[in-house]
Enzyme design. Structure first.
Site: not given
Ligand code: OXD
Ligand code: MN
Length: 614
Positions: A74, A265, A424, A518
């Site tokens: 993105r 995270s 985190r 986990y």
């Molecule tokens: C993001 C996704 O970019 O979930 O957060 O793909």
């Protein structure tokens, strides 16, 4: 110009508003063909994509795709929320006037799909019958077949979702044009890409990518950005949240927990978690969603939540038997999974990514990295380059997730017992701290962040604030967003409990993680729901209620007792510094409700009054 009406008639697409939208954009983009798709077209599209070399086969019944090497994530800088009201400008939404953005996008898209097929994808971002259904319908137009196949996995895709709309005009108009990827100047001052949500017109115009959130418009652009704006105007919340259910077999009670975590995270790992072995006979964890939740107030006064997506677009890196066995099951042979930008073996049709196994496959024969280059032919200077892109992904349907909740398609959603935030954080944040006051819970979400790991930027130890993990998806001003949260949760007569969790605290001396993480993370959630039920009391601190050791279900847990003590204590001095940073962060936001400042001051004063070690 194709005869669009003939195609739409043949596909049985009768909604006249949708037809008009398709006609208009077929004209603008200059596509050579128009095709309407339903989920039932998947096998045919897959075969066409394999024949065209757009996809390569993985195992039996899965697929591999590679995106252009400068188009792998993105783009936050190129993403814009546009409206006609300048007061919609916030700190994170990159607001621009729609009168400026719409012509600009139209100009870029003009003729840009020449020679290509424009696919018409009618979709629903909700289980059918949801109370929020009218905000969930959309039509994505795209000139990429791979995008269609992703949408079929991530959304519910069928012409009936637009034909049957009560208000035939109430769908999101989403246009995706890939553009000439090698000539878009990605990341340069001459970047041609634009990813625009015209929120007050429920229109999404994305130009210049074929990857992920830039191109699968149902997921992030509609499911988060547009949804967030629609929720503000229509009384619901749309958040980048995971959602899971925990059933106590002993009591038969089920608890639903949702929450936000900034990227990297562990949100998907938590969403797909299983109970630790020692607790597995008693607790069953069910998966609802790993990335988006829409929340509203139900008729019974509780907050309800649902996952609008129909699939998982998960980060591949570090997904393995320990971190997320559920994800591995979800992408098994026959699942129809599409892997993108991982490493691929064109002889054995296997895939691999960093962290899948401790070391990469020893036999390099057939292995190709995410850029399409043969690993065996790498020069010495490339030897340590990753095989897979760090943002490489797997895309699979929810139905493939082995512990998907039995009622995951129930349109009524599930009542939410707890809302958690977690980033985190290597120090300061305890394993879990519960917050019962609503403004203080909202304040905690607004000051959520994950640590910047790049000491070189001088940000060492500082959080990159990411309010409610919505920073890249925020579509209206943050102060109004905070007020909207107070209003929605305030309207619930039974309120969820809030909490902040942290699995990432480290020993300051040798850097080891204090908490195993986990599956053991469920222990923190079990304590939280027990607190909410009044079964445990915890210990009050200036920043919330933390567990006393004896209240945690520790069966089968391997942990050094001193590490557990640290995980359950509050470093007051460190927290005082953090409060100073929060003040600077919150001051950026216009119209921040007074209740949030009151919460901030209350925490600050409690810290001032506290001893150094709580
Ligand atoms: C993001 C996704 O970019 O979930 O957060 O793909
Ligand atoms: Mn996400």
């Amino acid at each position: 110009m194709p005869d669009v009406d003939v195609v739409l008639d043949q596909a049985g697409l009768t909604n006249e508003s949708v037809r008009e939208f398709v006609r208009r954009w077929a004209g603008i983009t200059g596509a050579e063909r128009v095709e309407v798709v339903n989920t039932s077209d998947d096998a045919r599209l897959a075969q066409e994509a394999l024949d065209a070399g757009e996809l390569l086969p993985v195992g039996d019944g899965c697929y591999y795709s590679r995106s252009y090497f400068k188009d792998t994530a993105r783009s936050e800088e190129r993403t814009i929320v546009a409206t006609s009201d300048p007061s919609d400008k916030g700190v994170y939404n990159n607001w621009r006037p729609s009168s400026e953005m719409k012509p600009m996008l139209e100009e870029r898209m003009r003729g840009a799909s020449a020679g290509k097929t424009m696919y018409v994808i009618p979709y629903l971002m909700a289980p059918p019958g949801s109370p929020l259904e009218k905000f969930a319908a959309g039509v994505e137009l795209t000139d990429s077949r791979t995008v269609v196949m992703h949408m079929i996995r991530m959304a519910r895709v069928n012409v009936s979702y637009v034909n049957d709309l009560a208000d035939q005009d109430s769908f999101v108009r989403a246009v995706h044009v890939t553009g000439d990827l090698p000539n878009l100047g990605q990341g340069t001052p001459d970047d041609q890409r634009y990813f625009v949500t015209v929120a007050d017109e429920r229109t999404i115009l994305h130009f210049g990518s074929s990857y992920g959130g830039n191109a699968l418009l149902g997921k992030i652009a509609h499911g988060l950005r547009q949804g967030c704006y629609d929720g503000w105007k229509n009384g619901f919340l749309v958040e980048q949240f995971m959602l899971l259910g925990i059933t106590d077999r002993e009591t038969g009670r089920k608890y639903n927990v949702c929450g936000g975590f900034p990227s990297a995270s562990g949100k998907t790992n938590l969403a797909m978690t299983l109970a630790p072995d020692a607790l597995g006979d008693r607790y069953v964890v069910e998966f609802y969603g790993d990335d988006i939740a829409w929340l509203w107030v139900g008729d019974d006064g509780r907050i309800y939540g649902m996952n609008p997506e129909n699939g998982v677009f998960g980060v591949a890196k570090d997904t393995n038997e320990k971190t997320n066995p559920t994800a591995l099951d979800s992408i098994r042979d026959g699942s129809g999974t599409i892997f993108t930008n991982v490493a691929y073996n064109d002889k054995t049709h296997e895939v691999w990514w960093e962290g899948r196994t401790k070391t990469p496959p020893a036999d390099l024969d057939g292995w190709i990295d995410w850029k399409g280059n043969r690993i065996a032919e790498r020069g010495p200077d490339q030897a340590s380059d990753p095989w897979a892109h760090p943002n490489s992904r797997f895309t699979t349907n929810l139905a493939n997730v082995p512990n998907v909740a039995k009622d995951y398609e129930d349109p009524q959603g599930v009542p939410i017992d707890a809302i958690i935030f977690g980033g985190r954080t290597s120090d300061r944040e305890p394993l879990v701290r519960a917050i019962t006051d609503v403004p203080e819970g909202v304040y905690d979400g607004l000051t959520l962040g994950a640590e910047a790991t790049f000491a070189a930027d001088g940000l060492d130890g500082q959080l990159r604030y990411d309010p409610m993990s919505m920073r890249p998806f925020m579509s209206y001003p943050e102060g109004d967003y905070a007020q909207h949260w107070l209003d929605i949760i305030g309207a619930a007569t039974t309120k969820p409990i809030f909490a902040h969790v942290n699995w990432f605290q480290r020993d300051p001396e040798d850097g080891h993680f204090l908490w195993p993480g986990y599956r053991d993370n469920l222990r923190a959630l079990l304590w939280l729901v027990a607190l909410n039920e009044g079964q445990v009391k915890g210990r009050e601190t200036p920043v919330g209620v933390v567990p006393v050791k004896e209240e945690l279900k520790l069966e089968g847990l391997e942990i050094v007792p001193e590490d557990l003590d640290t995980l359950l204590s509050i470093d007051v001095d460190r927290w005082r510094q953090e409060l100073d940073n929060r003040e600077v962060h919150l001051k950026q936001f216009d119209r921040l409700p007074e209740a949030i400042w009151v919460a901030h001051r209350r925490v600050a004063e409690a810290l001032e009054a506290a001893d150094s070690e709580e």
